[in-house]
Design a protein around this motif. Structure first.
Motif, PDB file in Angstrom:
ATOM      1  N   CYS A   1      69.259  34.381  48.061  1.00  0.00           N
ATOM      2  CA  CYS A   1      69.185  33.370  49.122  1.00  0.00           C
ATOM      3  C   CYS A   1      70.560  32.845  49.531  1.00  0.00           C
ATOM      4  CB  CYS A   1      68.304  32.193  48.679  1.00  0.00           C
ATOM      5  SG  CYS A   1      66.537  32.550  48.734  1.00  0.00           S
TER       6      CYS A   1
ATOM      7  N   ALA B   1      71.163  32.979  53.411  1.00  0.00           N
ATOM      8  CA  ALA B   1      71.264  31.737  54.176  1.00  0.00           C
ATOM      9  C   ALA B   1      72.579  31.675  54.950  1.00  0.00           C
ATOM     10  CB  ALA B   1      71.146  30.532  53.236  1.00  0.00           C
ATOM     11  N   TRP B   2      73.645  32.180  54.339  1.00  0.00           N
ATOM     12  CA  TRP B   2      74.953  32.216  55.019  1.00  0.00           C
ATOM     13  C   TRP B   2      74.865  33.084  56.271  1.00  0.00           C
ATOM     14  CZ3 TRP B   2      78.376  36.225  56.103  1.00  0.00           C
ATOM     15  CH2 TRP B   2      79.643  35.836  56.533  1.00  0.00           C
TER      16      TRP B   2
ATOM     17  N   PHE C   1      65.402  26.673  53.279  1.00  0.00           N
ATOM     18  CA  PHE C   1      64.462  27.492  54.046  1.00  0.00           C
ATOM     19  C   PHE C   1      64.215  28.824  53.335  1.00  0.00           C
ATOM     20  CE2 PHE C   1      63.758  30.770  57.287  1.00  0.00           C
ATOM     21  CZ  PHE C   1      62.810  30.205  58.132  1.00  0.00           C
ATOM     22  N   CYS C   2      65.293  29.509  52.979  1.00  0.00           N
ATOM     23  CA  CYS C   2      65.172  30.813  52.319  1.00  0.00           C
ATOM     24  C   CYS C   2      64.515  30.689  50.943  1.00  0.00           C
ATOM     25  CB  CYS C   2      66.548  31.460  52.174  1.00  0.00           C
ATOM     26  SG  CYS C   2      67.306  31.933  53.751  1.00  0.00           S
TER      27      CYS C   2
ATOM     28  N   TYR D   1      73.918  25.165  56.940  1.00  0.00           N
ATOM     29  CA  TYR D   1      73.766  26.114  55.842  1.00  0.00           C
ATOM     30  C   TYR D   1      72.821  25.605  54.758  1.00  0.00           C
ATOM     31  CZ  TYR D   1      74.777  28.804  51.643  1.00  0.00           C
ATOM     32  OH  TYR D   1      74.652  29.558  50.517  1.00  0.00           O
ATOM     33  N   TRP D   2      72.976  24.353  54.336  1.00  0.00           N
ATOM     34  CA  TRP D   2      72.171  23.851  53.230  1.00  0.00           C
ATOM     35  C   TRP D   2      70.683  23.897  53.553  1.00  0.00           C
ATOM     36  CZ3 TRP D   2      68.725  19.867  53.578  1.00  0.00           C
ATOM     37  CH2 TRP D   2      68.845  18.997  54.682  1.00  0.00           C
ATOM     38  N   ARG D   3      70.364  23.674  54.842  1.00  0.00           N
ATOM     39  CA  ARG D   3      68.951  23.700  55.209  1.00  0.00           C
ATOM     40  C   ARG D   3      68.442  25.133  55.327  1.00  0.00           C
ATOM     41  NH1 ARG D   3      66.232  18.878  58.548  1.00  0.00           N
ATOM     42  NH2 ARG D   3      64.044  19.482  58.227  1.00  0.00           N
ATOM     43  N   TRP D   4      69.305  26.044  55.765  1.00  0.00           N
ATOM     44  CA  TRP D   4      68.943  27.461  55.746  1.00  0.00           C
ATOM     45  C   TRP D   4      68.688  27.915  54.310  1.00  0.00           C
ATOM     46  CZ3 TRP D   4      66.933  30.299  59.254  1.00  0.00           C
ATOM     47  CH2 TRP D   4      67.304  30.218  60.611  1.00  0.00           C
ATOM     48  N   LEU D   5      69.483  27.394  53.384  1.00  0.00           N
ATOM     49  CA  LEU D   5      69.310  27.755  51.978  1.00  0.00           C
ATOM     50  C   LEU D   5      67.960  27.269  51.450  1.00  0.00           C
ATOM     51  CD1 LEU D   5      70.495  29.006  49.433  1.00  0.00           C
ATOM     52  CD2 LEU D   5      71.605  26.803  48.942  1.00  0.00           C
TER      53      LEU D   5
ATOM     54  N   SER E   1      62.010  23.858  58.581  1.00  0.00           N
ATOM     55  CA  SER E   1      62.930  23.864  59.725  1.00  0.00           C
ATOM     56  C   SER E   1      62.748  22.644  60.616  1.00  0.00           C
ATOM     57  CB  SER E   1      62.689  25.128  60.556  1.00  0.00           C
ATOM     58  OG  SER E   1      63.439  25.081  61.758  1.00  0.00           O
TER      59      SER E   1
ATOM     60  N   GLN F   1      72.795  31.408  58.974  1.00  0.00           N
ATOM     61  CA  GLN F   1      73.522  30.292  59.580  1.00  0.00           C
ATOM     62  C   GLN F   1      74.592  30.787  60.543  1.00  0.00           C
ATOM     63  OE1 GLN F   1      76.796  28.813  59.186  1.00  0.00           O
ATOM     64  NE2 GLN F   1      76.170  27.041  60.432  1.00  0.00           N
TER      65      GLN F   1
END
Length: 207
Positions: free
Chosen positions: A68, A72-73, A91-92, A85-89, A18, A76
């Motif tokens: 994930c 992630a969606w 992350f997950c 979103y891509w970074r949450w993905l 993060s 976000q």
């Protein structure tokens, strides 16, 4: 591994991914990291079946990777201001996939590749509870909760240091396991044994 180890490992991995290094991020990551172990609440009919099926589909890298995408969606949508979103993905994926990978280093077997017809991964270089592994990660998490940030130590975040140390500790477990196996190979060969398994003693790698 035990739930505390999984929680603080997830917290540390999530914090590393993060852009924001806050207690909230660490707690979110820690909670997500414990999701695969929720399969303990599934009753497969009897105690033996429950034990055998633990670390099954919920520890599959395929199932977790698919999970994930919507996870992630949803994160976000709730916390769009933290990261895209891509970074949450990422992350997950980082938080969830490290859970079964860590479990696979124990002797209990983890179905990393469920539902393929392949054996559970059971490396056995780590005991199910190892205080030396967990302590640095737990220390970093407690410091973060108290100070509301990860301190800088020798130019790097404390979280970065403990994540590196804990990863090196896992590598050491594999090296020691390989070393001991090589030490006992000759006498075992003379005894015509066909299978050999080396594992650590409880709570440590020393023995």
């Amino acid at each position: 591994m035990d739930s505390v180890s999984q929680f603080v490992l997830g917290a540390s991995v999530g914090l590393a991914i993060s852009p924001k290094k806050s207690p909230k991020i660490a707690i979110i990551a820690g909670i997500l990291a414990t999701i695969p172990d929720l399969d303990v609440f599934i009753n497969y009919g009897d105690d033996i079946s429950n034990m055998i099926n633990h670390r099954g589909f919920s520890h599959s890298i395929f199932i977790l990777s698919l999970f994930c995408l919507p996870l992630a969606w949803g994160l976000q949508k709730i916390w769009a201001n933290i990261m895209p979103y891509w970074r949450w993905l990422v992350f997950c994926l980082g938080v969830l996939l490290t859970h079964p990978m860590l479990d696979s280093l124990t002797i209990f077997g983890t179905q990393l590749f469920w539902s393929l017809e392949v054996p559970s991964v059971m490396i056995g270089s780590m005991f199910i509870v190892d205080l030396l592994y967990t302590a640095p990660l737990l220390f970093s998490f407690v410091v973060l909760m108290i100070k509301k940030r990860s301190p800088i130590v020798a130019g790097y975040l404390l979280n970065t240091w403990v994540l590196a140390i804990s990863t090196l500790y896992l590598a050491l477990s594999l090296i020691l396991q390989s070393y001991v196996l090589n030490v006992v190979k000759l006498p075992i060969h003379k005894a015509e044994a066909t299978n050999t398994f080396v594992m650590p003693t409880p709570f440590n790698l020393v023995l």
